[in-house]
Scaffold this motif. Structure first.
Motif: not given
Length: 109
Positions: A93-97
């Motif tokens: 999720g952090v990577q997608v953000l």
């Protein structure tokens, strides 16, 4: 007997886009299951500890101890796997953000 060789038609499934909401929802579900299994493991271990083995037969004591260890270990393994999955989904999720924030905006003319 004379059926032609029929090859199954494989339908191409559209891949579901990865979004921050899907990652966080999956992490929340996995973390909840991990916590539930952890709580179950603690209750099982406490229950086993409060009820000692009442036998003079060494084989019975060893088998009972092995089964108790196996039960607690399997539940602990499940809890650990769900916890690791939750951490991985949070990291995804952090990577997608970060990808959404750094992606250049396409301007329409």
């Amino acid at each position: 007997m004379s059926d032609p060789n029929i090859t199954p038609q494989v339908e191409a499934q559209a891949s579901v886009p990865m979004t921050l909401l899907r990652c966080l929802t999956g992490a929340l579900i996995s973390g909840g299951l991990g916590f539930a299994l952890y709580s179950l493991m603690i209750k099982i271990a406490t229950n086993f500890a409060s009820k000692p083995i009442h036998s003079d037969n060494l084989l019975v004591v060893r088998i009972t101890s092995a089964v108790r260890t196996l039960v607690v270990g399997v539940v602990a393994l499940g809890s650990g796997i769900f916890g690791i999955v939750a951490i991985g989904l949070l990291a995804l999720g952090v990577q997608v953000l970060m990808q959404q924030l750094t992606k250049p905006k396409s301007s329409e003319n």
